[in-house]
Design an enzyme around this catalytic site. Sequence first.
Site, PDB file in Angstrom:
ATOM      1  N   THR A  38      -8.162  -1.879   2.166  1.00 14.93           N
ATOM      2  CA  THR A  38      -7.698  -2.834   1.155  1.00 14.93           C
ATOM      3  C   THR A  38      -8.285  -4.230   1.368  1.00 14.93           C
ATOM      4  O   THR A  38      -8.951  -4.754   0.460  1.00 14.93           O
ATOM      5  CB  THR A  38      -6.158  -2.854   1.083  1.00 14.93           C
ATOM      6  N   HIS A  64      -1.692  11.169  -0.981  1.00 15.91           N
ATOM      7  CA  HIS A  64      -1.381  10.267  -2.093  1.00 15.91           C
ATOM      8  C   HIS A  64      -1.024  11.092  -3.320  1.00 15.91           C
ATOM      9  O   HIS A  64      -1.306  12.280  -3.366  1.00 15.91           O
ATOM     10  CB  HIS A  64      -2.603   9.399  -2.433  1.00 15.91           C
ATOM     11  N   ASP A  79      -1.785   0.096  -4.625  1.00 16.16           N
ATOM     12  CA  ASP A  79      -3.058   0.759  -4.917  1.00 16.16           C
ATOM     13  C   ASP A  79      -2.840   2.185  -5.419  1.00 16.16           C
ATOM     14  O   ASP A  79      -3.627   2.716  -6.179  1.00 16.16           O
ATOM     15  CB  ASP A  79      -3.963   0.738  -3.683  1.00 16.16           C
ATOM     16  N   HIS A  80      -1.728   2.812  -4.984  1.00 17.12           N
ATOM     17  CA  HIS A  80      -1.407   4.200  -5.351  1.00 17.12           C
ATOM     18  C   HIS A  80      -0.070   4.534  -4.715  1.00 17.12           C
ATOM     19  O   HIS A  80       0.424   3.778  -3.874  1.00 17.12           O
ATOM     20  CB  HIS A  80      -2.469   5.177  -4.817  1.00 17.12           C
ATOM     21  N   HIS A  92       2.599   8.671   4.420  1.00 19.63           N
ATOM     22  CA  HIS A  92       1.787   9.792   4.929  1.00 19.63           C
ATOM     23  C   HIS A  92       2.569  10.602   5.962  1.00 19.63           C
ATOM     24  O   HIS A  92       2.440  11.817   6.030  1.00 19.63           O
ATOM     25  CB  HIS A  92       0.507   9.269   5.587  1.00 19.63           C
ATOM     26  N   ASP A 143       0.840  -1.209   0.000  1.00 20.85           N
ATOM     27  CA  ASP A 143       0.000   0.000   0.000  1.00 20.85           C
ATOM     28  C   ASP A 143       0.874   1.257   0.000  1.00 20.85           C
ATOM     29  O   ASP A 143       1.699   1.436   0.885  1.00 20.85           O
ATOM     30  CB  ASP A 143      -0.914  -0.016   1.233  1.00 20.85           C
ATOM     31  N   ASP A 166       2.266   2.685   3.304  1.00 26.87           N
ATOM     32  CA  ASP A 166       1.456   3.895   3.108  1.00 26.87           C
ATOM     33  C   ASP A 166       1.513   4.822   4.318  1.00 26.87           C
ATOM     34  O   ASP A 166       1.568   6.045   4.173  1.00 26.87           O
ATOM     35  CB  ASP A 166       0.014   3.442   2.848  1.00 26.87           C
ATOM     36  N   SER A 174      -7.318   4.440  -0.911  1.00 24.92           N
ATOM     37  CA  SER A 174      -7.162   2.981  -0.887  1.00 24.92           C
ATOM     38  C   SER A 174      -8.487   2.257  -1.100  1.00 24.92           C
ATOM     39  O   SER A 174      -8.501   1.148  -1.633  1.00 24.92           O
ATOM     40  CB  SER A 174      -6.559   2.523   0.449  1.00 24.92           C
ATOM     41  N   HIS A 198      -9.490  -2.704   7.439  1.00 26.46           N
ATOM     42  CA  HIS A 198      -9.017  -1.530   6.694  1.00 26.46           C
ATOM     43  C   HIS A 198      -9.404  -1.652   5.219  1.00 26.46           C
ATOM     44  O   HIS A 198      -9.743  -2.725   4.746  1.00 26.46           O
ATOM     45  CB  HIS A 198      -7.501  -1.394   6.863  1.00 26.46           C
TER      46      HIS A 198
HETATM   47 ZN   LIG Z   1      -2.988   6.254   2.286  1.00 19.82          ZN
END
Ligand SMILES: [Zn+2]
Length: 444
Positions: A145, A405, A318-319, A280, A49, A276, A92, A143
Site C-alpha cells: 500500500t 481476499h 483496498d479490498h 487472513h 487494509d 488485513d 493490495s 509493503h
Molecule cells: Zn491481504
Amino acid sequence: MKFKNCIVAFGAVLTLSAAYPVQAVDQHVAPPEDPSTKTAKNVIFLVPDGFSQSYASSYRLYKEDGLPIWDEKRMLRGGVQTYSADRAITDSAAAATALASGKKTNNGMVGLTPDGKEVTTMVDVAKQHGKRTGLVATSTITHATPAAFATHVQSRNEYLEIANQLVHNENVDLLFGGGRHEFMPSEKGGLRKDGQNLIEKAKESGYGYIETVNDLETWSGDEQRLLGLFADEALQPVLERGQEEPSLAEMTTQAINFLSQEEAGFFLMVEGSQIDWGGHDNDAAYAMTEMAEFDDAVKVAVDFADTNEETLIVIVADHDTGGMAVHATDKAHPSMLHGVKATGGTIASKVKKNFSNLKKVLEDQTNFKWDSSELKRLKKSKDFTLELNRMISEKAGIAWTTTGHTGVDVPLYAYGVGADLFYGTMNNTDVPGKMSEALGISGF
Ligand SMILES: [Zn+2]
C-alpha cells in the site's frame, strides 16, 4: 445535503485478461445539488487494509464506548468497486496502485500499468503543487500500500528495491512505519546485499531520522524531510505491541504536525496495515484491535480537520479480507473479544505439543469457557492456529468464508472540504481524481 436516487443503474461489461467478466457500475446516486465550492489545502487519506462493511458492523458491536468516529461524524458516502485489471478479486498492490494513481493494474504490480508504464501518483501531483507528502503504515513501509504511492516495481515482493526507490523519490517528504532491516546492509544486521545503507543515504538527501517512540515525540530537527523506522520488520500487532513501538495515532499526530508546517498544504496517506492480517488469519480479536487503533488514527485526522477547516479526509479500504459474516447474539458477541489477550498465533505458541496445558492456556488467554468437545475439535484440527482463530471468532459471533481476499465493494467515508465529491457507487480508480479535484488541482 440532498440526493436524487437514480432508478436505472448503468453498467458496462469489462472483460479482464484472465476472463473474469466484471460489471463496472456508473453512479447510482446523483451528485449533490449544491456542491461546496471551497477548495481543500490538505488531504488525509486513510486506508484500513482489508476492511469492508462486515468489519464496520462487527467493530461497531465490538466498541463499547460510543460509535466509531466515521459513524459519529456521519462520514459514509458510498461504495467502491475493487477489482483489478486481471482479477475480480484484487490484491493490495493492484488496489493501492488504483487508489494512488487512478490506473487499474494486474495483481502483484506496484505503481505500473499492466504494460509496465510508470504511473503518476497522488504523491507526485501533490508535490508538483508545492505540498508536503507523507506515507505512514504499521507494516513495513515497503509493503504494497505505501509502496504504490511512491515506487514502481513489477512485483510487490521486491521490498529491497522498493526501499531504494522510496529513499530516492524526491516527491516524498515523510515515511513512518516498520522495515528498518530493508534499509540496512547485511554487515549491519540488515537484509541488503548491495552494501547500501539507505538510512545514511536518506540523511544525505535531507531526511531527519528517528526510530523510537521518544524520538517521535521529541523530534525538533530542522530537516524538511523525516524518516521514521520504528521496527526491524513490521510493527507488532496492537494486541502485543507494548510501549517501545508507536501507535498509528501517535504516528499520524506527528506526521500531521510535520507536514502541516508547509504553507501550501500536504497529502498524507495513513494505512492500518494489519486489519488485513487479522482477516487472513481469520483472527477476529486481531482484526478488531487493529480496527480500534485505526479508529483512533482517524480521530486524530478529524480533530485536525475540525480546527484547520481546509482539510479533506477520505477513508477507503483496498479490498475485503476473510469474507467476514456477522452472527452476533447475546451469547456470542464481538464485544467479548475484549477478553482475548493475544493473537491466535501467540496463544497457539503457548500450548504444549501434548496439549497438557491446552484448557488452561485458552482460559487464561481468551476469557471464554472451553468444553471437552471444543478441545477435541482443536486437538484434531489440521491447522491448529486457524481452527483456534475460527473458534474464538465463533464465540464472538464472527464467521469467515476464506483466508484470502474477497470481491465485495468496500465502503468509502469522507469528511471535511470536498467530501461531497464522493457519492454512490464508485470505482477505486475514481478516488485520486476526486481527491485532487477537492484540492483544486488536476493530474489524473
Ligand atoms: Zn491481504
